[in-house]
Design a protein around this motif. Sequence first.
Motif, short mmCIF file in Angstrom:
data_model
loop_
_atom_site.label_atom_id
_atom_site.label_comp_id
_atom_site.label_asym_id
_atom_site.label_seq_id
_atom_site.Cartn_x
_atom_site.Cartn_y
_atom_site.Cartn_z
N HIS A 39 -40.54 -1.85 23.34
CA HIS A 39 -41.40 -2.08 22.18
C HIS A 39 -41.00 -1.10 21.07
O HIS A 39 -40.96 0.12 21.28
N PHE A 40 -40.70 -1.64 19.93
CA PHE A 40 -40.38 -0.87 18.74
C PHE A 40 -41.52 -1.03 17.74
O PHE A 40 -42.43 -1.83 17.95
N ALA A 41 -41.46 -0.30 16.64
CA ALA A 41 -42.54 -0.38 15.65
C ALA A 41 -42.72 -1.80 15.13
O ALA A 41 -43.85 -2.24 14.87
N ASN A 42 -41.60 -2.54 15.01
CA ASN A 42 -41.66 -3.89 14.44
C ASN A 42 -40.99 -4.93 15.32
O ASN A 42 -40.63 -6.01 14.84
N ALA A 43 -40.80 -4.63 16.60
CA ALA A 43 -40.08 -5.58 17.45
C ALA A 43 -40.43 -5.39 18.92
O ALA A 43 -40.74 -4.28 19.36
N ASP A 44 -40.38 -6.49 19.63
CA ASP A 44 -40.50 -6.49 21.09
C ASP A 44 -39.22 -7.12 21.63
O ASP A 44 -38.87 -8.24 21.25
N VAL A 45 -38.53 -6.40 22.51
CA VAL A 45 -37.23 -6.84 23.00
C VAL A 45 -37.21 -6.86 24.52
O VAL A 45 -37.46 -5.83 25.16
N THR A 46 -36.92 -8.02 25.10
CA THR A 46 -36.67 -8.09 26.54
C THR A 46 -35.18 -7.93 26.76
O THR A 46 -34.37 -8.42 25.97
N TRP A 47 -34.81 -7.23 27.84
CA TRP A 47 -33.39 -6.98 28.11
C TRP A 47 -33.07 -7.20 29.58
O TRP A 47 -33.90 -7.02 30.45
N PHE A 48 -31.83 -7.62 29.80
CA PHE A 48 -31.34 -7.87 31.16
C PHE A 48 -29.88 -7.46 31.23
O PHE A 48 -29.07 -7.85 30.39
N LEU A 49 -29.54 -6.65 32.22
CA LEU A 49 -28.17 -6.19 32.46
C LEU A 49 -27.78 -6.53 33.88
O LEU A 49 -28.59 -6.41 34.80
N SER A 50 -26.51 -6.92 34.09
CA SER A 50 -26.07 -7.24 35.44
C SER A 50 -24.56 -7.09 35.55
O SER A 50 -23.82 -7.30 34.58
N ILE A 51 -24.13 -6.72 36.77
CA ILE A 51 -22.69 -6.73 37.08
C ILE A 51 -22.39 -7.79 38.14
O ILE A 51 -21.27 -7.85 38.65
N ASP A 52 -23.36 -8.63 38.48
CA ASP A 52 -23.23 -9.65 39.52
C ASP A 52 -22.74 -10.95 38.89
O ASP A 52 -23.40 -11.51 38.00
N VAL A 53 -21.60 -11.45 39.33
CA VAL A 53 -21.03 -12.67 38.78
C VAL A 53 -21.98 -13.85 38.92
O VAL A 53 -21.93 -14.81 38.13
N ASN A 54 -22.87 -13.80 39.89
CA ASN A 54 -23.83 -14.90 40.08
C ASN A 54 -24.84 -14.99 38.95
O ASN A 54 -25.54 -16.01 38.84
N ASP A 55 -24.93 -13.99 38.12
CA ASP A 55 -25.83 -14.03 36.98
C ASP A 55 -25.17 -14.59 35.73
O ASP A 55 -25.84 -14.76 34.70
N VAL A 56 -23.88 -14.87 35.80
CA VAL A 56 -23.19 -15.52 34.68
C VAL A 56 -23.57 -17.00 34.71
O VAL A 56 -23.47 -17.65 35.75
N PRO A 57 -24.02 -17.57 33.59
CA PRO A 57 -24.38 -18.99 33.57
C PRO A 57 -23.23 -19.88 34.05
O PRO A 57 -22.06 -19.59 33.79
N ALA A 58 -23.59 -20.96 34.75
CA ALA A 58 -22.58 -21.84 35.35
C ALA A 58 -21.61 -22.39 34.31
O ALA A 58 -20.40 -22.50 34.56
#
Length: 288
Positions: A200-219
């Motif tokens: 949460h920032f003063a003027n923004a809400d940001v969801t984040w996702f990080l991964s090194i698993d190839v299974n998380d790369v979209p098909a």
Amino acid sequence: MRDVGGDLVVAIDHHDSVGILDSQFPQAKFFTEFERFDRHVEKERREGRGLDYVSIVSPNYLHDAHCRFALRAGADAICEKPLVINPWNIEGLRAVEQDTGRRINTILQLRLHPSVIALRDRVRERLECDPGHRFTASLDYVTSRGAWYHSSWKGDEAKSGGITVNIGIHFFDMLLWVFGPVTGMSVEELGDERARGTLHFANADVTWFLSIDVNDVPAEVLARGQRTFRNILVDGESVEFSGGFTDLHTQSYQKILAGEGFGLDEAEPSIALVHDIRVAAGRAPRRD
């Protein structure tokens, strides 16, 4: 180094598979032991051939020690991300800068990416017109790593800082640069291969996702033969991130040579943020 007209005069690496030097800087002195490297650098300095810069691309947990070496050898430092793993190490580096009169520069290349600059300008313009606007954004970054990762120092959280530091530090710096200081956060997951949360920032809400698993790369991305996926949405609009990365390190070095590099003050907020994320997830690092 070559592209900005620099000369690599001496290098050290514990591994000796460095034949790439033959096509870049074949005359460079080379050492595999730090003690011999240190002796050579000191000898050259005393004979009037001191180094202008020391470029540091060692494992994350050694960065602050190698920055101190550079400054005490009479050179400025150019350090890859992250500058340090834990925020309290910044103060020690500030003290060495003051003692030596030399400067530490770090690589925050996303601040030079045209898409990121355009996004920052867009955010500022919107807030000037509508100070109460609240941005909604998401960041997804998947960069596949093989089994080697967990056997290397990168898979050791004490040495790399874990996934939020090792692959996320540039993106967290980018979010801070665009949206300003964090006012709150939640962490839903923090493991060895993936992490997610909300900032949460003063003027923004940001969801984040990080991964090194190839299974998380979209098909559909995998079907194109790609193993890396970047996706940034701001108020439902995609930020184009497919290109623009090729010359960012060269631009970083050019700015450093021009006295416009990013220093300790610029590096500190993202380092503090990833530390706070680890604390929030119950993985507080040991202070030493």
